[in-house]
Design a protein around this motif. Structure first.
Motif, PDB file in Angstrom:
ATOM      1  N   ALA A 129       0.843  -1.202   0.000  1.00 13.11           N
ATOM      2  CA  ALA A 129       0.000   0.000   0.000  1.00 13.11           C
ATOM      3  C   ALA A 129       0.877   1.250   0.000  1.00 13.11           C
ATOM      4  O   ALA A 129       0.623   2.200  -0.757  1.00 13.11           O
ATOM      5  CB  ALA A 129      -0.936   0.006   1.208  1.00 13.11           C
ATOM      6  N   LEU A 130       1.925   1.246   0.811  1.00 10.03           N
ATOM      7  CA  LEU A 130       2.823   2.403   0.877  1.00 10.03           C
ATOM      8  C   LEU A 130       3.582   2.590  -0.436  1.00 10.03           C
ATOM      9  O   LEU A 130       3.745   3.716  -0.909  1.00 10.03           O
ATOM     10  CB  LEU A 130       3.806   2.247   2.039  1.00 10.03           C
ATOM     11  CG  LEU A 130       3.182   2.267   3.430  1.00 10.03           C
ATOM     12  CD1 LEU A 130       4.202   1.861   4.485  1.00 10.03           C
ATOM     13  CD2 LEU A 130       2.581   3.626   3.753  1.00 10.03           C
ATOM     14  N   LEU A 131       4.016   1.493  -1.032  1.00 11.82           N
ATOM     15  CA  LEU A 131       4.731   1.570  -2.304  1.00 11.82           C
ATOM     16  C   LEU A 131       3.830   2.132  -3.407  1.00 11.82           C
ATOM     17  O   LEU A 131       4.219   3.031  -4.148  1.00 11.82           O
ATOM     18  CB  LEU A 131       5.265   0.192  -2.699  1.00 11.82           C
ATOM     19  CG  LEU A 131       6.062   0.136  -3.988  1.00 11.82           C
ATOM     20  CD1 LEU A 131       7.329   0.978  -3.883  1.00 11.82           C
ATOM     21  CD2 LEU A 131       6.400  -1.309  -4.318  1.00 11.82           C
ATOM     22  N   ASN A 171       1.711  16.455  -2.178  1.00 16.07           N
ATOM     23  CA  ASN A 171       1.660  17.319  -3.353  1.00 16.07           C
ATOM     24  C   ASN A 171       2.997  17.364  -4.077  1.00 16.07           C
ATOM     25  O   ASN A 171       3.047  17.403  -5.308  1.00 16.07           O
ATOM     26  CB  ASN A 171       1.193  18.725  -2.978  1.00 16.07           C
ATOM     27  CG  ASN A 171      -0.262  18.747  -2.563  1.00 16.07           C
ATOM     28  OD1 ASN A 171      -1.040  17.874  -2.927  1.00 16.07           O
ATOM     29  ND2 ASN A 171      -0.634  19.744  -1.787  1.00 16.07           N
ATOM     30  N   ALA A 172       4.093  17.347  -3.318  1.00 20.31           N
ATOM     31  CA  ALA A 172       5.423  17.355  -3.935  1.00 20.31           C
ATOM     32  C   ALA A 172       5.644  16.074  -4.740  1.00 20.31           C
ATOM     33  O   ALA A 172       6.135  16.121  -5.870  1.00 20.31           O
ATOM     34  CB  ALA A 172       6.505  17.506  -2.870  1.00 20.31           C
ATOM     35  N   LEU A 173       5.265  14.934  -4.165  1.00 21.80           N
ATOM     36  CA  LEU A 173       5.435  13.659  -4.867  1.00 21.80           C
ATOM     37  C   LEU A 173       4.514  13.558  -6.080  1.00 21.80           C
ATOM     38  O   LEU A 173       4.900  13.020  -7.120  1.00 21.80           O
ATOM     39  CB  LEU A 173       5.194  12.487  -3.916  1.00 21.80           C
ATOM     40  CG  LEU A 173       6.233  12.312  -2.815  1.00 21.80           C
ATOM     41  CD1 LEU A 173       5.798  11.236  -1.835  1.00 21.80           C
ATOM     42  CD2 LEU A 173       7.594  11.997  -3.405  1.00 21.80           C
ATOM     43  N   ASP A 174       3.300  14.085  -5.935  1.00 14.00           N
ATOM     44  CA  ASP A 174       2.345  14.047  -7.044  1.00 14.00           C
ATOM     45  C   ASP A 174       2.741  14.976  -8.183  1.00 14.00           C
ATOM     46  O   ASP A 174       2.257  14.824  -9.307  1.00 14.00           O
ATOM     47  CB  ASP A 174       0.935  14.419  -6.564  1.00 14.00           C
ATOM     48  CG  ASP A 174       0.292  13.318  -5.746  1.00 14.00           C
ATOM     49  OD1 ASP A 174       0.823  12.189  -5.727  1.00 14.00           O
ATOM     50  OD2 ASP A 174      -0.753  13.591  -5.111  1.00 14.00           O
ATOM     51  N   SER A 175       3.625  15.946  -7.903  1.00 14.43           N
ATOM     52  CA  SER A 175       3.991  16.933  -8.920  1.00 14.43           C
ATOM     53  C   SER A 175       4.849  16.326 -10.036  1.00 14.43           C
ATOM     54  O   SER A 175       4.940  16.893 -11.110  1.00 14.43           O
ATOM     55  CB  SER A 175       4.722  18.115  -8.286  1.00 14.43           C
ATOM     56  OG  SER A 175       6.017  17.727  -7.841  1.00 14.43           O
ATOM     57  N   GLU A 176       5.477  15.207  -9.777  1.00 12.57           N
ATOM     58  CA  GLU A 176       6.298  14.547 -10.790  1.00 12.57           C
ATOM     59  C   GLU A 176       5.998  13.064 -10.792  1.00 12.57           C
ATOM     60  O   GLU A 176       5.713  12.474  -9.762  1.00 12.57           O
ATOM     61  CB  GLU A 176       7.792  14.757 -10.494  1.00 12.57           C
ATOM     62  CG  GLU A 176       8.261  16.150 -10.793  1.00 12.57           C
ATOM     63  CD  GLU A 176       9.767  16.235 -10.879  1.00 12.57           C
ATOM     64  OE1 GLU A 176      10.407  15.278 -11.347  1.00 12.57           O
ATOM     65  OE2 GLU A 176      10.290  17.278 -10.479  1.00 12.57           O
ATOM     66  N   ASP A 177       6.099  12.491 -11.971  1.00 10.96           N
ATOM     67  CA  ASP A 177       5.883  11.057 -12.123  1.00 10.96           C
ATOM     68  C   ASP A 177       7.207  10.346 -11.852  1.00 10.96           C
ATOM     69  O   ASP A 177       8.107  10.368 -12.689  1.00 10.96           O
ATOM     70  CB  ASP A 177       5.380  10.769 -13.534  1.00 10.96           C
ATOM     71  CG  ASP A 177       4.954   9.326 -13.725  1.00 10.96           C
ATOM     72  OD1 ASP A 177       4.612   8.674 -12.713  1.00 10.96           O
ATOM     73  OD2 ASP A 177       4.971   8.854 -14.872  1.00 10.96           O
ATOM     74  N   ILE A 178       7.320   9.754 -10.672  1.00 13.65           N
ATOM     75  CA  ILE A 178       8.563   9.081 -10.298  1.00 13.65           C
ATOM     76  C   ILE A 178       8.315   7.577 -10.312  1.00 13.65           C
ATOM     77  O   ILE A 178       7.491   7.068  -9.560  1.00 13.65           O
ATOM     78  CB  ILE A 178       9.038   9.537  -8.899  1.00 13.65           C
ATOM     79  CG1 ILE A 178       9.325  11.041  -8.904  1.00 13.65           C
ATOM     80  CG2 ILE A 178      10.275   8.747  -8.477  1.00 13.65           C
ATOM     81  CD1 ILE A 178       9.674  11.608  -7.553  1.00 13.65           C
ATOM     82  N   ASP A 179       9.041   6.881 -11.181  1.00 17.25           N
ATOM     83  CA  ASP A 179       8.977   5.424 -11.281  1.00 17.25           C
ATOM     84  C   ASP A 179      10.154   4.861 -10.491  1.00 17.25           C
ATOM     85  O   ASP A 179      11.308   4.932 -10.935  1.00 17.25           O
ATOM     86  CB  ASP A 179       9.036   5.016 -12.748  1.00 17.25           C
ATOM     87  CG  ASP A 179       9.024   3.513 -12.952  1.00 17.25           C
ATOM     88  OD1 ASP A 179       9.019   2.753 -11.956  1.00 17.25           O
ATOM     89  OD2 ASP A 179       9.024   3.091 -14.124  1.00 17.25           O
ATOM     90  N   LEU A 180       9.873   4.341  -9.304  1.00 18.65           N
ATOM     91  CA  LEU A 180      10.948   3.897  -8.412  1.00 18.65           C
ATOM     92  C   LEU A 180      11.831   2.829  -9.042  1.00 18.65           C
ATOM     93  O   LEU A 180      13.050   2.863  -8.893  1.00 18.65           O
ATOM     94  CB  LEU A 180      10.374   3.382  -7.099  1.00 18.65           C
ATOM     95  CG  LEU A 180       9.802   4.444  -6.169  1.00 18.65           C
ATOM     96  CD1 LEU A 180       9.226   3.804  -4.925  1.00 18.65           C
ATOM     97  CD2 LEU A 180      10.863   5.450  -5.784  1.00 18.65           C
ATOM     98  N   ARG A 181      11.216   1.897  -9.744  1.00 15.93           N
ATOM     99  CA  ARG A 181      12.006   0.826 -10.365  1.00 15.93           C
ATOM    100  C   ARG A 181      13.023   1.405 -11.346  1.00 15.93           C
ATOM    101  O   ARG A 181      14.202   1.069 -11.294  1.00 15.93           O
ATOM    102  CB  ARG A 181      11.092  -0.170 -11.060  1.00 15.93           C
ATOM    103  CG  ARG A 181      11.864  -1.285 -11.729  1.00 15.93           C
ATOM    104  CD  ARG A 181      10.942  -2.177 -12.529  1.00 15.93           C
ATOM    105  NE  ARG A 181      11.701  -3.080 -13.319  1.00 15.93           N
ATOM    106  CZ  ARG A 181      11.544  -4.388 -13.300  1.00 15.93           C
ATOM    107  NH1 ARG A 181      10.633  -4.916 -12.517  1.00 15.93           N
ATOM    108  NH2 ARG A 181      12.265  -5.149 -14.077  1.00 15.93           N
TER     109      ARG A 181
END
Length: 184
Positions: free
Chosen positions: A95-97, A129-139
């Protein structure tokens, strides 16, 4: 028990005796990498400079302390939840991921009680909001850390995930007979 829960339980058993030093070294390197690659996220976190977030993966018995500093973010893994923090977020690792990657809505997870939140909600909303501002693909972010070996690491990771899924499906990881499913 579902295959996913069994897999997380096995991961917890495998991770629990391991020292956190290698993981924390990786987290330092990865935090610096993300800071360089996504400076807009770091700038959006300036209003919460000095805040401490405790993110607990309840099913892994592992917590992550995220601290915001001027122009930086640091993340450290700890095995305890009793750490001073301005914000506490608790939930299953998956869920956190999914929340971190923007695959699931935080409000939906909160209201379905898949995650719990306490503390400075304004700081948490700033982080969200900061995380949602960019599409970050952790893998892909992790794979890029390996430079010229990124392709190889990506293939190995894909194969490892596939093998893990097959082991969970067949039960070999749990000493079950072939075809006997986990949780039956």
């Amino acid at each position: 028990m579902t295959d996913t829960r069994a897999g997380v339980a096995l991961a917890r058993r495998l991770l629990s005796p391991l020292p956190l030093l290698p993981l924390n070294r990786f987290l330092v390197h990865f935090s610096r990498h993300l800071t360089r690659r996504h400076p807009a996220v770091i700038r959006r976190l300036e209003p919460v400079t000095g805040k401490r977030f405790l993110i607990t993966a309840t099913d892994l018995g592992l917590s992550f302390v995220m601290e915001t500093g001027p122009g930086s973010v640091s993340v450290t893994a700890v095995r305890r939840e009793h750490v001073a923090a301005d914000v506490r977020v608790r939930g299953s690792f998956m869920a956190l991921l999914h929340l971190l990657e923007g695959q699931l809505d935080g409000d939906a997870l909160f209201f379905s009680r898949d995650i719990s939140v306490e503390g400075d909600t304004e700081a948490l909303l700033t982080l969200r909001n900061a995380l949602d501002s960019e599409d970050i693909d952790l893998r892909s972010e992790i794979v890029t850390l390996f430079g010229p070996f990124a392709g190889l690491v990506d293939r190995l990771a894909t194969e490892a995930v596939g093998t893990w899924a097959r082991l969970l499906h067949t039960g070999h990881a749990f000493g079950l007979a072939p075809g006997e499913r986990v949780g039956r």
